[in-house]
Write a protein that holds these residues in place. Structure first.
Motif, PDB file in Angstrom:
ATOM      1  N   ARG A  46      44.443  13.143   3.217  1.00 48.81           N
ATOM      2  CA  ARG A  46      44.415  12.425   1.940  1.00 48.81           C
ATOM      3  C   ARG A  46      43.200  12.347   1.156  1.00 48.81           C
ATOM      4  NH1 ARG A  46      49.452  10.793   0.646  1.00 48.81           N
ATOM      5  NH2 ARG A  46      48.603   9.347  -0.614  1.00 48.81           N
ATOM      6  N   ALA A  47      42.286  12.845   1.530  1.00 46.80           N
ATOM      7  CA  ALA A  47      41.100  12.815   0.897  1.00 46.80           C
ATOM      8  C   ALA A  47      40.989  13.423  -0.617  1.00 46.80           C
ATOM      9  CB  ALA A  47      39.936  13.813   1.637  1.00 46.80           C
ATOM     10  N   PRO A  48      40.260  12.770  -1.326  1.00 48.82           N
ATOM     11  CA  PRO A  48      40.532  13.150  -2.883  1.00 48.82           C
ATOM     12  C   PRO A  48      39.821  14.621  -3.199  1.00 48.82           C
ATOM     13  CG  PRO A  48      38.754  11.598  -2.667  1.00 48.82           C
ATOM     14  CD  PRO A  48      39.626  11.551  -1.284  1.00 48.82           C
ATOM     15  N   LEU A  49      38.764  15.062  -2.369  1.00 46.21           N
ATOM     16  CA  LEU A  49      38.388  16.351  -2.558  1.00 46.21           C
ATOM     17  C   LEU A  49      37.654  17.167  -1.400  1.00 46.21           C
ATOM     18  CD1 LEU A  49      38.146  17.536  -5.414  1.00 46.21           C
ATOM     19  CD2 LEU A  49      35.650  17.415  -5.295  1.00 46.21           C
ATOM     20  N   THR A  50      38.001  18.023  -1.169  1.00 44.89           N
ATOM     21  CA  THR A  50      37.541  19.049   0.104  1.00 44.89           C
ATOM     22  C   THR A  50      37.182  20.340  -0.428  1.00 44.89           C
ATOM     23  OG1 THR A  50      39.021  17.856   1.645  1.00 44.89           O
ATOM     24  CG2 THR A  50      38.075  19.862   2.556  1.00 44.89           C
ATOM     25  N   VAL A  51      35.936  20.688   0.110  1.00 44.36           N
ATOM     26  CA  VAL A  51      35.333  21.949  -0.249  1.00 44.36           C
ATOM     27  C   VAL A  51      35.336  22.800   0.983  1.00 44.36           C
ATOM     28  CG1 VAL A  51      33.179  23.193  -1.201  1.00 44.36           C
ATOM     29  CG2 VAL A  51      33.813  20.958  -1.831  1.00 44.36           C
ATOM     30  N   MET A  52      35.769  24.379   0.781  1.00 44.80           N
ATOM     31  CA  MET A  52      35.856  25.145   2.009  1.00 44.80           C
ATOM     32  C   MET A  52      34.985  26.196   1.539  1.00 44.80           C
ATOM     33  SD  MET A  52      39.777  24.295   2.892  1.00 44.80           S
ATOM     34  CE  MET A  52      40.131  23.919   0.819  1.00 44.80           C
ATOM     35  N   LEU A  53      34.219  26.633   2.246  1.00 44.91           N
ATOM     36  CA  LEU A  53      33.078  27.903   1.992  1.00 44.91           C
ATOM     37  C   LEU A  53      33.509  28.804   2.977  1.00 44.91           C
ATOM     38  CD1 LEU A  53      30.989  29.277  -0.001  1.00 44.91           C
ATOM     39  CD2 LEU A  53      29.393  27.907   1.187  1.00 44.91           C
ATOM     40  N   VAL A  54      33.836  29.843   2.870  1.00 44.47           N
ATOM     41  CA  VAL A  54      34.068  30.868   4.063  1.00 44.47           C
ATOM     42  C   VAL A  54      32.793  31.937   4.638  1.00 44.47           C
ATOM     43  CG1 VAL A  54      35.303  32.785   5.074  1.00 44.47           C
ATOM     44  CG2 VAL A  54      36.526  31.035   3.580  1.00 44.47           C
ATOM     45  N   VAL A  55      32.461  31.597   5.398  1.00 42.12           N
ATOM     46  CA  VAL A  55      30.965  32.358   5.976  1.00 42.12           C
ATOM     47  C   VAL A  55      31.311  33.756   6.210  1.00 42.12           C
ATOM     48  CG1 VAL A  55      28.882  32.589   7.419  1.00 42.12           C
ATOM     49  CG2 VAL A  55      29.764  30.212   6.431  1.00 42.12           C
ATOM     50  N   ARG A  56      32.499  33.496   7.311  1.00 42.46           N
ATOM     51  CA  ARG A  56      32.736  35.133   7.886  1.00 42.46           C
ATOM     52  C   ARG A  56      34.154  35.168   8.154  1.00 42.46           C
ATOM     53  NH1 ARG A  56      29.667  35.154  12.089  1.00 42.46           N
ATOM     54  NH2 ARG A  56      31.099  34.149  13.747  1.00 42.46           N
ATOM     55  N   GLY A  57      34.825  36.336   8.039  1.00 44.72           N
ATOM     56  CA  GLY A  57      36.269  36.340   8.261  1.00 44.72           C
ATOM     57  C   GLY A  57      37.054  35.938   7.129  1.00 44.72           C
ATOM     58  N   GLU A  58      38.307  35.481   7.217  1.00 43.73           N
ATOM     59  CA  GLU A  58      39.238  35.133   6.239  1.00 43.73           C
ATOM     60  C   GLU A  58      40.164  33.961   6.412  1.00 43.73           C
ATOM     61  OE1 GLU A  58      41.622  38.397   5.293  1.00 43.73           O
ATOM     62  OE2 GLU A  58      43.124  37.855   6.608  1.00 43.73           O
ATOM     63  N   ALA A  59      40.644  33.471   5.330  1.00 46.87           N
ATOM     64  CA  ALA A  59      41.482  32.156   5.715  1.00 46.87           C
ATOM     65  C   ALA A  59      42.462  32.175   4.593  1.00 46.87           C
ATOM     66  CB  ALA A  59      40.709  30.805   5.841  1.00 46.87           C
ATOM     67  N   TRP A  60      43.686  31.460   4.770  1.00 50.12           N
ATOM     68  CA  TRP A  60      44.465  31.114   3.928  1.00 50.12           C
ATOM     69  C   TRP A  60      44.864  29.849   3.516  1.00 50.12           C
ATOM     70  CZ3 TRP A  60      47.700  34.663   0.895  1.00 50.12           C
ATOM     71  CH2 TRP A  60      47.643  36.105   1.230  1.00 50.12           C
ATOM     72  N   ILE A  61      44.879  29.414   2.361  1.00 48.14           N
ATOM     73  CA  ILE A  61      45.212  27.906   2.103  1.00 48.14           C
ATOM     74  C   ILE A  61      46.762  27.967   1.777  1.00 48.14           C
ATOM     75  CG2 ILE A  61      44.535  25.780   0.695  1.00 48.14           C
ATOM     76  CD1 ILE A  61      42.396  27.054   2.379  1.00 48.14           C
ATOM     77  N   VAL A  62      47.549  27.264   2.385  1.00 48.30           N
ATOM     78  CA  VAL A  62      48.887  27.059   2.211  1.00 48.30           C
ATOM     79  C   VAL A  62      49.382  25.761   1.715  1.00 48.30           C
ATOM     80  CG1 VAL A  62      51.129  27.862   3.255  1.00 48.30           C
ATOM     81  CG2 VAL A  62      48.956  29.159   4.037  1.00 48.30           C
ATOM     82  N   PRO A  63      49.620  25.656   0.507  1.00 45.36           N
ATOM     83  CA  PRO A  63      50.139  24.354   0.034  1.00 45.36           C
ATOM     84  C   PRO A  63      51.586  24.119   0.350  1.00 45.36           C
ATOM     85  CG  PRO A  63      49.784  25.797  -1.801  1.00 45.36           C
ATOM     86  CD  PRO A  63      49.343  26.313  -0.722  1.00 45.36           C
ATOM     87  N   ASP A  64      52.000  23.145   0.423  1.00 40.77           N
ATOM     88  CA  ASP A  64      53.547  22.551   0.596  1.00 40.77           C
ATOM     89  C   ASP A  64      54.315  23.228  -0.673  1.00 40.77           C
ATOM     90  OD1 ASP A  64      52.622  21.202   2.983  1.00 40.77           O
ATOM     91  OD2 ASP A  64      53.379  19.393   2.525  1.00 40.77           O
ATOM     92  N   ARG A  65      53.573  22.986  -1.855  1.00 42.37           N
ATOM     93  CA  ARG A  65      54.279  23.641  -2.870  1.00 42.37           C
ATOM     94  C   ARG A  65      53.373  24.764  -3.553  1.00 42.37           C
ATOM     95  NH1 ARG A  65      55.178  18.111  -3.045  1.00 42.37           N
ATOM     96  NH2 ARG A  65      53.631  17.888  -4.558  1.00 42.37           N
ATOM     97  N   GLY A  66      53.829  25.651  -4.417  1.00 37.62           N
ATOM     98  CA  GLY A  66      52.917  26.541  -4.906  1.00 37.62           C
ATOM     99  C   GLY A  66      52.528  27.749  -4.186  1.00 37.62           C
ATOM    100  N   ALA A  67      51.743  28.635  -4.792  1.00 40.57           N
ATOM    101  CA  ALA A  67      51.603  30.025  -4.210  1.00 40.57           C
ATOM    102  C   ALA A  67      50.275  29.675  -3.048  1.00 40.57           C
ATOM    103  CB  ALA A  67      50.749  30.791  -5.131  1.00 40.57           C
ATOM    104  N   CYS A  68      50.116  30.560  -2.075  1.00 35.98           N
ATOM    105  CA  CYS A  68      49.075  30.498  -1.275  1.00 35.98           C
ATOM    106  C   CYS A  68      47.966  31.256  -1.814  1.00 35.98           C
ATOM    107  CB  CYS A  68      49.529  31.624   0.027  1.00 35.98           C
ATOM    108  SG  CYS A  68      51.262  30.675   0.787  1.00 35.98           S
ATOM    109  N   THR A  69      46.617  30.917  -1.270  1.00 32.94           N
ATOM    110  CA  THR A  69      45.424  31.517  -1.683  1.00 32.94           C
ATOM    111  C   THR A  69      44.799  32.026  -0.625  1.00 32.94           C
ATOM    112  OG1 THR A  69      45.267  29.910  -3.611  1.00 32.94           O
ATOM    113  CG2 THR A  69      43.324  31.026  -2.761  1.00 32.94           C
ATOM    114  N   ARG A  70      44.357  33.374  -0.566  1.00 31.45           N
ATOM    115  CA  ARG A  70      43.286  34.085   0.272  1.00 31.45           C
ATOM    116  C   ARG A  70      42.084  34.063  -0.076  1.00 31.45           C
ATOM    117  NH1 ARG A  70      40.265  38.096   1.086  1.00 31.45           N
ATOM    118  NH2 ARG A  70      40.232  39.100   2.822  1.00 31.45           N
ATOM    119  N   LEU A  71      41.392  33.528   0.932  1.00 28.21           N
ATOM    120  CA  LEU A  71      39.705  33.289   0.797  1.00 28.21           C
ATOM    121  C   LEU A  71      39.009  34.486   1.819  1.00 28.21           C
ATOM    122  CD1 LEU A  71      39.665  29.289   1.030  1.00 28.21           C
ATOM    123  CD2 LEU A  71      39.600  30.946  -1.032  1.00 28.21           C
ATOM    124  N   GLY A  72      38.074  34.970   1.347  1.00 28.12           N
ATOM    125  CA  GLY A  72      37.519  35.961   2.192  1.00 28.12           C
ATOM    126  C   GLY A  72      36.153  35.539   2.106  1.00 28.12           C
TER     127      GLY A  72
END
Length: 323
Positions: A46-72
């Protein structure tokens, strides 16, 4: 001569500066996450704001509602709470851990992790040399991010190296794992700088949906009125006085302002005053009477009544929560 109020000078001539001035981390949660596929972490902090910075590899952000976002590699994402989401190597990977408020970490079945994923100073995950490495910074308290900024952001935004080259990544990667005196303060300031730089780049993008009042600044009538309210919110403004300054009738100003900004002029002014009051309660030890006078209320009682109606708590309770 007395210096002008801090809030006024920040807004005058540069509304974006006023919007981005809000992030001020205090002991923010920062971590270097290292994972090998398959991996997934459910975030329910329940944090108001979170920052995610990908250094290596990839990650997906999957919300409960809405589209997924791929990060490289090199991509940055900012998630606006409090809605939960999952961060994973693939959209369909089941979570292996759940992050709860106060950064409590548990298995999906509720059992505590008991440090089983700790890898060292501010490092967490499977192994230090994991295929995916992310730097994550979280503002755990609402008071560390201005409500006006949060209202201006989508639930999730992403920036790629094609539109923004993050100059802070090498330095942040090095600093996040250091264990030296004063390191939390260094990381807090780095996180603030990272967020401000990223949001400035995002607001410059054509797909960014800036708040209505920000877009309305370009209007020849409403823009001037907004600047009057932003530069001098403590003035006893009336719709008639604002209309006279703008050279239009009261009805014409009310109609045009509401149509562009989404709320009437006096409602906007109330929100502006209360947002400033929240900032002053957070950042100063001024008495409630002094804060009330600074933002345009005649007494501490008047400010308290309006503040509790909007924020749900009294100014004293709010100050205690963000202290």
């Amino acid at each position: 001569m007395d210096a002008p109020p801090r809030s006024n000078t920040l807004w005058r001539g540069d509304p974006l500066a006023g919007l981005l001035e809000g992030p001020r981390a205090r002991g923010a949660f920062m971590i270097r996450a290292c994972f090998d596929p398959p991996w997934a972490v459910r975030v329910e902090d329940r944090a108001p704001l979170t920052v995610m910075l990908v250094v290596r590899g990839e990650a997906w952000i999957v919300p409960d509602r809405g589209a997924c976002t791929r990060l490289g590699a090199g991509d940055l994402a900012i998630a606006r709470g409090p809605d939960p989401y999952t961060c994973a190597d693939a959209p369909d990977t089941a979570p292996q851990a759940v992050i709860l408020p106060h950064q409590e970490c548990r298995h999906p079945d509720g059992r505590p992790l008991n440090g089983s994923m700790d890898l060292g100073v501010r490092t967490w995950g499977d192994r230090l040399d994991g295929a995916t490495v992310m730097l994550i910074g979280t503002y755990p308290l609402q008071g560390e991010i201005s409500g006006r900024l949060l209202d201006a952001l989508p639930p999730l935004l992403a920036l790629t190296p094609e539109v923004w080259d993050c100059p802070l990544m090498p330095y942040l990667t090095e600093e996040i794992v250091r264990d030296e005196p004063g390191q939390e303060v260094v990381l807090d300031r780095l996180l603030d700088l990272l967020v401000i730089a990223a949001l400035r780049a995002w607001f410059a993008r054509p797909e960014a949906e800036a708040p209505a009042w920000y877009r309305a600044l370009a209007d020849p009538v409403v823009g001037g009125v907004l600047r009057l309210l932003q530069d001098n919110p403590a003035h006893p403004w009336t719709v008639a006085a604002l209309a006279a300054k703008a050279g239009v009738s009261r009805a014409a100003l009310a109609r045009r302002f509401t149509g562009l900004v989404g709320e009437p002029p006096m409602s906007y002014l109330t929100g502006r005053r209360l947002a400033l009051a929240a900032d002053r309660l957070r950042d100063s030890t001024d008495t409630l009477d002094a804060v009330a006078r600074e933002v345009g209320y005649g007494s501490a009682f008047a400010l308290s009544t309006a503040f509790k109606r909007v924020y749900g708590v009294s100014p004293v309770e709010y100050r205690g929560r963000v202290a």
